[in-house]
Design a protein around this motif. Structure first.
Motif, PDB file in Angstrom:
ATOM      1  N   PHE A   1       0.846  -1.202   0.000  1.00 32.89           N
ATOM      2  CA  PHE A   1       0.000   0.000   0.000  1.00 32.89           C
ATOM      3  C   PHE A   1       0.874   1.242   0.000  1.00 32.89           C
ATOM      4  O   PHE A   1       1.719   1.408   0.879  1.00 32.89           O
ATOM      5  CB  PHE A   1      -0.907   0.014   1.237  1.00 32.89           C
ATOM      6  CG  PHE A   1      -1.784  -1.202   1.280  1.00 32.89           C
ATOM      7  CD1 PHE A   1      -2.958  -1.253   0.557  1.00 32.89           C
ATOM      8  CD2 PHE A   1      -1.388  -2.328   1.989  1.00 32.89           C
ATOM      9  CE1 PHE A   1      -3.743  -2.391   0.553  1.00 32.89           C
ATOM     10  CE2 PHE A   1      -2.158  -3.476   1.996  1.00 32.89           C
ATOM     11  CZ  PHE A   1      -3.345  -3.506   1.271  1.00 32.89           C
ATOM     12  N   ALA A   2       0.637   2.110  -0.994  1.00 32.12           N
ATOM     13  CA  ALA A   2       1.351   3.385  -1.068  1.00 32.12           C
ATOM     14  C   ALA A   2       0.352   4.503  -0.801  1.00 32.12           C
ATOM     15  O   ALA A   2      -0.688   4.577  -1.455  1.00 32.12           O
ATOM     16  CB  ALA A   2       1.964   3.560  -2.448  1.00 32.12           C
TER      17      ALA A   2
ATOM     18  N   GLU B   1       4.290   7.325   0.636  1.00 35.07           N
ATOM     19  CA  GLU B   1       4.811   6.654   1.811  1.00 35.07           C
ATOM     20  C   GLU B   1       4.291   5.219   1.748  1.00 35.07           C
ATOM     21  O   GLU B   1       3.095   5.010   1.538  1.00 35.07           O
ATOM     22  CB  GLU B   1       4.284   7.363   3.059  1.00 35.07           C
ATOM     23  CG  GLU B   1       4.656   6.701   4.331  1.00 35.07           C
ATOM     24  CD  GLU B   1       5.345   7.660   5.305  1.00 35.07           C
ATOM     25  OE1 GLU B   1       6.116   7.178   6.121  1.00 35.07           O
ATOM     26  OE2 GLU B   1       5.085   8.882   5.225  1.00 35.07           O
ATOM     27  N   LEU B   2       5.182   4.236   1.928  1.00 37.78           N
ATOM     28  CA  LEU B   2       4.743   2.840   1.834  1.00 37.78           C
ATOM     29  C   LEU B   2       4.457   2.264   3.222  1.00 37.78           C
ATOM     30  O   LEU B   2       5.188   2.537   4.175  1.00 37.78           O
ATOM     31  CB  LEU B   2       5.819   1.971   1.173  1.00 37.78           C
ATOM     32  CG  LEU B   2       6.273   2.357  -0.232  1.00 37.78           C
ATOM     33  CD1 LEU B   2       7.106   1.234  -0.844  1.00 37.78           C
ATOM     34  CD2 LEU B   2       5.082   2.663  -1.121  1.00 37.78           C
TER      35      LEU B   2
ATOM     36  N   ILE C   1      -2.591   3.667  -3.424  1.00 45.29           N
ATOM     37  CA  ILE C   1      -2.433   2.707  -4.518  1.00 45.29           C
ATOM     38  C   ILE C   1      -2.112   1.377  -3.847  1.00 45.29           C
ATOM     39  O   ILE C   1      -1.151   1.273  -3.080  1.00 45.29           O
ATOM     40  CB  ILE C   1      -1.312   3.086  -5.498  1.00 45.29           C
ATOM     41  CG1 ILE C   1      -1.629   4.417  -6.164  1.00 45.29           C
ATOM     42  CG2 ILE C   1      -1.148   1.988  -6.571  1.00 45.29           C
ATOM     43  CD1 ILE C   1      -0.551   4.894  -7.122  1.00 45.29           C
ATOM     44  N   TYR C   2      -2.967   0.422  -4.091  1.00 44.20           N
ATOM     45  CA  TYR C   2      -2.806  -0.922  -3.532  1.00 44.20           C
ATOM     46  C   TYR C   2      -2.298  -1.774  -4.683  1.00 44.20           C
ATOM     47  O   TYR C   2      -2.996  -1.966  -5.678  1.00 44.20           O
ATOM     48  CB  TYR C   2      -4.167  -1.351  -3.006  1.00 44.20           C
ATOM     49  CG  TYR C   2      -4.473  -2.814  -2.750  1.00 44.20           C
ATOM     50  CD1 TYR C   2      -3.712  -3.876  -3.239  1.00 44.20           C
ATOM     51  CD2 TYR C   2      -5.603  -3.136  -2.006  1.00 44.20           C
ATOM     52  CE1 TYR C   2      -4.055  -5.195  -2.981  1.00 44.20           C
ATOM     53  CE2 TYR C   2      -5.954  -4.456  -1.739  1.00 44.20           C
ATOM     54  CZ  TYR C   2      -5.167  -5.474  -2.245  1.00 44.20           C
ATOM     55  OH  TYR C   2      -5.527  -6.782  -2.001  1.00 44.20           O
TER      56      TYR C   2
ATOM     57  N   GLY D   1      -6.755  -2.471   1.223  1.00 42.21           N
ATOM     58  CA  GLY D   1      -7.292  -3.828   1.189  1.00 42.21           C
ATOM     59  C   GLY D   1      -8.087  -4.109   2.452  1.00 42.21           C
ATOM     60  O   GLY D   1      -7.843  -3.521   3.500  1.00 42.21           O
ATOM     61  N   ASP D   2      -9.030  -5.003   2.321  1.00 42.05           N
ATOM     62  CA  ASP D   2      -9.839  -5.438   3.459  1.00 42.05           C
ATOM     63  C   ASP D   2      -9.748  -6.964   3.460  1.00 42.05           C
ATOM     64  O   ASP D   2     -10.218  -7.583   2.503  1.00 42.05           O
ATOM     65  CB  ASP D   2     -11.268  -4.940   3.231  1.00 42.05           C
ATOM     66  CG  ASP D   2     -12.211  -5.316   4.361  1.00 42.05           C
ATOM     67  OD1 ASP D   2     -11.965  -6.323   5.046  1.00 42.05           O
ATOM     68  OD2 ASP D   2     -13.217  -4.612   4.539  1.00 42.05           O
ATOM     69  N   PRO D   3      -9.079  -7.649   4.344  1.00 44.00           N
ATOM     70  CA  PRO D   3      -8.755  -7.258   5.725  1.00 44.00           C
ATOM     71  C   PRO D   3      -7.319  -6.784   5.971  1.00 44.00           C
ATOM     72  O   PRO D   3      -6.927  -6.679   7.133  1.00 44.00           O
ATOM     73  CB  PRO D   3      -8.975  -8.569   6.470  1.00 44.00           C
ATOM     74  CG  PRO D   3      -8.459  -9.616   5.529  1.00 44.00           C
ATOM     75  CD  PRO D   3      -8.831  -9.104   4.148  1.00 44.00           C
TER      76      PRO D   3
END
Ligand code: AMP
Ligand code: GLY
Length: 434
Positions: free
Chosen positions: A207-208, A216-217, A279-280, A300-302
């Protein structure tokens, strides 16, 4: 949003937040953002049975009423959780009304809302991803299959709630998936397909947090998409996750930044898109290095429920800085070095014939290292908690290592009861030793 949109010299005060969505991801975000010292109010629209205190009953796609709520309550920042309102332009409507939003406009949300668009962007930017063919008729799709002469991955182009992908094992299965899609299985989402070569390797989510230029990541997370233990059964939204996923170490994460995420932001800018949100990158770690399986325009989930307890109290300011295009003005996001484990409890029948309305009994005591995040729950008129969706809730725990984190999460889950409860006992098998 146009590239010329504003980038202020300082960040305004941040006290009042609105989160849009109703899942476990949004419950976790509301919990995490309340921990930020400057924040004194967090609303959630429409929320779920676990978020009732600050709930606003406005649908996530009702842009007009959400704008009105932001004005009435002087909201400083909106965070949009799910992809559907982003793809429908909710962030654009809020920005047009002068409200700061963490989440891309409809233009940037195409990263998730159109697989063909995302693949073209990746191809143009030289981002490593499976070879693909975008097709808009059954005849064209079958012609590609005949020419390639090996099984392909068949993907509906549009949003299909995670159900639009068939990873075919044979040419016959590929053909059947193509015919089913053009036969209307995914509605309009399936009137254009992307066919892809099949890659092999473990998957990891990165995930950014982006401000249109900088990013930031977050630590990488690993999801478990299949319903049953041993990664069998149908695909789901995700049955559990853990972070940080050791599959990608710091060097691996930096490589992903360099070869995937930075070129993506540049390619978006090249298309005039000022992408302010997550951005995933869903990645497959192949023998030839990381390859992008998909992009999503949201957390994202979960994975989000897993990550939020590891993120420091600067989170709200970091998201606000992204929303204003000035990530350089945000404090450094501190990341706790514990291991985090998340187990999803699903309803009977999920994902095909979900039963709802089961009474939920909770005797779990949460603490600084054990969280309960609701998803498909609601309060009935008497105030009792009942199930209202497929993934009902998640228990998340942190520990010094993954064994401790998973022991605590599974221990917490034993204090959660509803008829038909289903969860996987092997979440984190990749990192557990017990
Ligand atoms: P997506 O919705 O694009 O993430 O696809 C759902 C799942 O299908 C992914 O998490 C992968 O497990 C699998 N998948 C998608 N594309 C490919 C591919 N090109 N090769 C192998 N597996 C894939
Ligand atoms: N956990 C996968 C997703 O959010 O798409």
């Amino acid at each position: 949003m146009a590239i010329s949109s504003t980038r202020p010299n300082t960040l305004p005060a941040l006290r009042r937040l609105l989160i849009v969505g109703s899942g476990g991801r949004e419950h976790a975000l509301s919990w995490g953002l309340r921990r930020c010292p400057s924040v004194d109010a967090v609303w959630i629209a429409p929320g779920n049975g676990g978020t009732s205190a600050q709930q606003v009953s406005i649908a996530e796609t009702d842009a007009e009423r959400l704008v009105e709520h932001c004005r009435t309550e002087a909201i400083d920042l909106v965070i949009v959780g799910p992809e559907a309102p982003l793809a429908a332009g909710l962030a654009d409507s809020l920005r047009d009304a002068g409200i700061a939003v963490f989440g891309p406009g409809a233009d940037g949300a195409q990263l998730e809302a159109s697989k063909a668009w995302a693949k073209q962007l990746m191809q143009d930017a030289g981002i490593p991803t499976a070879r693909h063919w975008a097709v808009s008729s059954e005849a064209d799709a079958l012609a590609v299959l005949e020419q390639v002469d090996s099984p392909l991955v068949v993907k509906a182009d549009g949003l299909a709630a995670g159900k639009g992908v068939t990873v075919a094992e044979s040419i016959a299965e590929t053909k059947a998936a193509i015919q089913e899609a053009f036969g209307g299985r995914f509605g309009v989402a399936g009137t254009q397909l992307v066919l892809e070569e099949r890659l092999q390797g473990p998957e990891v989510s990165v995930f950014a947090l982006c401000d249109g230029e900088r990013m930031e990541l977050l630590p990488p997370a690993q999801d478990h998409k299949r319903l049953e233990e041993g990664d069998r059964g149908p695909n789901t939204g995700g049955m559990g996750a853990y972070a940080p996923a050791p599959l990608l170490d710091q060097d691996g994460l930096e490589q992903v930044r360099r070869i995937v995420l930075e070129p993506t932001v540049q390619a978006l800018r090249g298309r005039g898109i000022d992408y302010r949100g997550v951005i995933y990158a869903g990645l497959m770690l192949t023998d030839d290095g990381p390859q992008v399986i998909e992009f999503n325009c949201r957390f994202g989930d979960p994975e989000c429920q897993t990550l939020v307890p590891l993120l420091g109290p600067e989170l709200a300011l970091v998201l606000q800085a992204c929303a204003h295009g000035r990530l350089d003005l945000a404090p450094t996001l501190t990341i706790d070095n514990h291991c985090s484990a998340c187990i999803v409890a699903a309803a009977k029948g999920y994902p095909t014939a979900t039963r709802t309305g089961d009474a939920i009994n909770l005797s779990i005591t949460t603490d600084a290292q054990l969280q309960l995040f609701h998803a498909g729950t609601r309060r009935d008129p008497s105030g009792a908690l009942v199930s209202s969706g497929g993934r009902v809730l998640a228990v998340v725990a942190q520990g010094a290592d993954f064994d401790q984190a998973f022991t605590a999460a599974y221990g917490g889950l034993e204090q959660v009861h509803f008829d038909g409860i289903h969860y996987r006992r092997d979440i984190g098998h990749q990192v557990r030793t017990d």
